[in-house]
Motif scaffolding. Structure first.
Motif, PDB file in Angstrom:
ATOM      1  N   VAL A   1       0.834  -1.203   0.000  1.00 30.70           N
ATOM      2  CA  VAL A   1       0.000   0.000   0.000  1.00 30.70           C
ATOM      3  C   VAL A   1       0.869   1.253   0.000  1.00 30.70           C
ATOM      4  O   VAL A   1       0.575   2.232  -0.705  1.00 30.70           O
ATOM      5  N   GLY A   2       1.953   1.248   0.761  1.00 32.29           N
ATOM      6  CA  GLY A   2       2.841   2.402   0.764  1.00 32.29           C
ATOM      7  C   GLY A   2       3.515   2.612  -0.578  1.00 32.29           C
ATOM      8  O   GLY A   2       3.671   3.753  -1.034  1.00 32.29           O
ATOM      9  N   MET A   3       3.897   1.525  -1.221  1.00 38.37           N
ATOM     10  CA  MET A   3       4.517   1.636  -2.546  1.00 38.37           C
ATOM     11  C   MET A   3       3.543   2.230  -3.556  1.00 38.37           C
ATOM     12  O   MET A   3       3.889   3.117  -4.348  1.00 38.37           O
ATOM     13  N   ALA A   4       2.296   1.749  -3.518  1.00 34.74           N
ATOM     14  CA  ALA A   4       1.307   2.240  -4.476  1.00 34.74           C
ATOM     15  C   ALA A   4       0.855   3.661  -4.153  1.00 34.74           C
ATOM     16  O   ALA A   4       0.598   4.463  -5.052  1.00 34.74           O
ATOM     17  N   GLY A   5       0.770   3.990  -2.882  1.00 33.08           N
ATOM     18  CA  GLY A   5       0.224   5.284  -2.511  1.00 33.08           C
ATOM     19  C   GLY A   5       1.214   6.421  -2.522  1.00 33.08           C
ATOM     20  O   GLY A   5       0.837   7.571  -2.774  1.00 33.08           O
ATOM     21  N   PHE A   6       2.494   6.136  -2.250  1.00 33.41           N
ATOM     22  CA  PHE A   6       3.471   7.213  -2.076  1.00 33.41           C
ATOM     23  C   PHE A   6       4.544   7.270  -3.160  1.00 33.41           C
ATOM     24  O   PHE A   6       5.235   8.287  -3.260  1.00 33.41           O
ATOM     25  N   LEU A   7       4.708   6.211  -3.942  1.00 36.41           N
ATOM     26  CA  LEU A   7       5.771   6.212  -4.936  1.00 36.41           C
ATOM     27  C   LEU A   7       5.265   6.208  -6.376  1.00 36.41           C
ATOM     28  O   LEU A   7       5.992   6.640  -7.264  1.00 36.41           O
ATOM     29  N   LEU A   8       4.073   5.725  -6.611  1.00 37.74           N
ATOM     30  CA  LEU A   8       3.550   5.748  -7.973  1.00 37.74           C
ATOM     31  C   LEU A   8       3.199   7.177  -8.372  1.00 37.74           C
ATOM     32  O   LEU A   8       2.506   7.880  -7.619  1.00 37.74           O
ATOM     33  N   PRO A   9       3.642   7.644  -9.530  1.00 38.45           N
ATOM     34  CA  PRO A   9       3.356   9.035  -9.930  1.00 38.45           C
ATOM     35  C   PRO A   9       1.871   9.307 -10.123  1.00 38.45           C
ATOM     36  O   PRO A   9       1.443  10.459 -10.012  1.00 38.45           O
ATOM     37  N   CYS A  10       1.085   8.279 -10.418  1.00 35.13           N
ATOM     38  CA  CYS A  10      -0.337   8.499 -10.691  1.00 35.13           C
ATOM     39  C   CYS A  10      -1.168   8.634  -9.424  1.00 35.13           C
ATOM     40  O   CYS A  10      -2.356   8.976  -9.503  1.00 35.13           O
ATOM     41  N   SER A  11      -0.595   8.367  -8.245  1.00 36.79           N
ATOM     42  CA  SER A  11      -1.387   8.460  -7.017  1.00 36.79           C
ATOM     43  C   SER A  11      -1.661   9.927  -6.681  1.00 36.79           C
ATOM     44  O   SER A  11      -0.733  10.736  -6.622  1.00 36.79           O
ATOM     45  N   PRO A  12      -2.921  10.293  -6.466  1.00 33.99           N
ATOM     46  CA  PRO A  12      -3.246  11.708  -6.191  1.00 33.99           C
ATOM     47  C   PRO A  12      -2.761  12.137  -4.815  1.00 33.99           C
ATOM     48  O   PRO A  12      -2.566  11.316  -3.907  1.00 33.99           O
ATOM     49  N   ILE A  13      -2.589  13.444  -4.667  1.00 32.92           N
ATOM     50  CA  ILE A  13      -2.115  13.999  -3.401  1.00 32.92           C
ATOM     51  C   ILE A  13      -3.147  13.784  -2.296  1.00 32.92           C
ATOM     52  O   ILE A  13      -2.804  13.550  -1.137  1.00 32.92           O
ATOM     53  N   SER A  14      -4.423  13.848  -2.638  1.00 27.45           N
ATOM     54  CA  SER A  14      -5.467  13.633  -1.636  1.00 27.45           C
ATOM     55  C   SER A  14      -5.395  12.226  -1.056  1.00 27.45           C
ATOM     56  O   SER A  14      -5.616  12.014   0.136  1.00 27.45           O
ATOM     57  N   LEU A  15      -5.069  11.239  -1.912  1.00 22.84           N
ATOM     58  CA  LEU A  15      -4.919   9.864  -1.417  1.00 22.84           C
ATOM     59  C   LEU A  15      -3.719   9.748  -0.482  1.00 22.84           C
ATOM     60  O   LEU A  15      -3.787   9.060   0.545  1.00 22.84           O
ATOM     61  N   ARG A  16      -2.635  10.425  -0.821  1.00 24.53           N
ATOM     62  CA  ARG A  16      -1.454  10.381   0.039  1.00 24.53           C
ATOM     63  C   ARG A  16      -1.737  11.021   1.398  1.00 24.53           C
ATOM     64  O   ARG A  16      -1.297  10.517   2.437  1.00 24.53           O
ATOM     65  N   ALA A  17      -2.464  12.136   1.380  1.00 27.54           N
ATOM     66  CA  ALA A  17      -2.817  12.788   2.650  1.00 27.54           C
ATOM     67  C   ALA A  17      -3.715  11.903   3.500  1.00 27.54           C
ATOM     68  O   ALA A  17      -3.647  11.923   4.734  1.00 27.54           O
ATOM     69  N   LEU A  18      -4.569  11.113   2.844  1.00 27.67           N
ATOM     70  CA  LEU A  18      -5.453  10.207   3.572  1.00 27.67           C
ATOM     71  C   LEU A  18      -4.697   9.004   4.124  1.00 27.67           C
ATOM     72  O   LEU A  18      -4.971   8.530   5.227  1.00 27.67           O
ATOM     73  N   LEU A  19      -3.730   8.505   3.354  1.00 28.25           N
ATOM     74  CA  LEU A  19      -3.002   7.309   3.757  1.00 28.25           C
ATOM     75  C   LEU A  19      -1.919   7.583   4.792  1.00 28.25           C
ATOM     76  O   LEU A  19      -1.559   6.677   5.557  1.00 28.25           O
ATOM     77  N   LYS A  20      -1.394   8.780   4.814  1.00 31.57           N
ATOM     78  CA  LYS A  20      -0.213   9.048   5.631  1.00 31.57           C
ATOM     79  C   LYS A  20      -0.411   8.755   7.115  1.00 31.57           C
ATOM     80  O   LYS A  20       0.415   8.039   7.720  1.00 31.57           O
TER      81      LYS A  20
END
Length: 317
Positions: A210-229
């Motif tokens: 989940v961290g790889m997909a959420g924080f390293l993939l360029p296509c992951s939106p910033i809103s998703l990163r803020a939610l996952l962090k």
């Protein structure tokens, strides 16, 4: 006649005196009130104070300098205290690896991969090294102040690499114990230690994907990163606690199997095993203390609560 001249002289002498009294009444009272420029020109004084004159600017500059000095000292104290804790973390981690390797090489006969008890010896070494020591050091990587003034992407990649290596070592450690049990026809996953260990490794694998997909993939939106962090940070600490609990219970279980009724005498091997458990707990406490201190968070992670910025911060963030 003499009386008339005297009266006329008296009257003439009094007229200038009355005039001077009238002049004093008109001009005299204003002179005390005009002793300062602010009293005679109240508007001008008000405008000067509102616009910030040199007189008012002096104390303000002095106050700023007075405030900056304690702030700089607090920054330095915070940075020094971090590096003390970080060095303690590295030292405890190294001590854990040395103790577990010494235990299994000197008292347990060494290492092999043939289904024997020597294959089992890889299990504690790999689990302590991967799931605790390497995992904990990868978790505190973002807290190092020297990494703050640099581009975050390389440190993200390094964090993901350390965590991936930790996960690989943990999986190999599980393969070692499962291979040993299967070769000896022993049951798997029967103890509380095994349940906690499997739960920690499974959650760790999910966390990494989940961290790889959420924080390293360029296509992951910033809103998703803020939610996952916050979830990612909380899960990281929980996995570390599960790993520590699995290691402590595994050490205790192994010592009970080896010594049976003589464990109470605390032989040298049991003393080393207990010391290893204490070192693992101390390492986890230091890591979680570093992770929970808001002053040591990376600035871009929580800008509203920052207490200091790194000494070598650049503008390429």
């Amino acid at each position: 006649m003499s009386n008339s001249r005297f009266n006329l002289a008296y009257v003439l002498s009094r007229v200038p005196l009355r005039k001077s009294n009238w002049q004093m009444q008109q001009a005299g009272p204003s002179s005390p009130s005009c002793s300062s420029t602010s009293d005679c020109f109240p508007l001008s004084h008000r405008n000067t104070a509102e616009c910030g004159s040199e007189t008012s600017a002096g104390p303000e500059k002095h106050e700023v300098r007075a405030d900056n000095t304690p702030t700089f000292l607090s920054r330095m104290r915070s940075i020094v205290s971090f590096y003390i804790c970080y060095l303690l973390c590295l030292g405890l981690g190294l001590a854990c690896v040395v103790c577990v390797c010494l235990w299994n090489s000197r008292w347990r006969g060494g290492f092999a991969w043939d289904g024997s008890a020597l294959q089992f010896n890889w299990h504690p070494v790999l689990m302590v090294t991967g799931l605790v020591v390497l995992y904990g050091n990868g978790a505190v990587l973002y807290r190092v102040p020297l990494t703050w003034g640099q581009n975050k992407l390389p440190w993200k990649l390094l964090h993901a690499t350390l965590m991936f290596l930790s996960l690989v070592l943990s999986i190999v450690g599980l393969c070692a114990v499962f291979g040993f049990h299967n070769a000896k026809n022993l049951p798997n996953l029967y103890s509380l230690h095994s349940w906690i260990g499997i739960a920690a490794v499974a959650l760790f694998a999910i966390q990494w994907v989940v961290g790889m997909a959420g924080f390293l993939l360029p296509c992951s939106p910033i809103s998703l990163r803020a939610l996952l962090k916050p979830v990612h940070v909380w899960m990281g600490g929980s996995i570390l606690w599960l790993s520590i609990a699995a290691c402590i219970s595994g050490i205790n279980e192994k010592l009970f199997f080896v010594f049976s009724g003589t464990y109470a005498n605390l032989p040298s091997e049991a003393l080393l095993g207990n010391s290893l458990g204490v070192l693992i707990v101390a390492f986890g406490v230091v890591v979680l203390m570093i992770l929970s201190n808001h002053k040591w968070q990376r600035p871009d992670s929580s800008p509203e609560v920052l207490a200091y910025t790194p000494l070598l911060q650049e503008e390429n963030e």
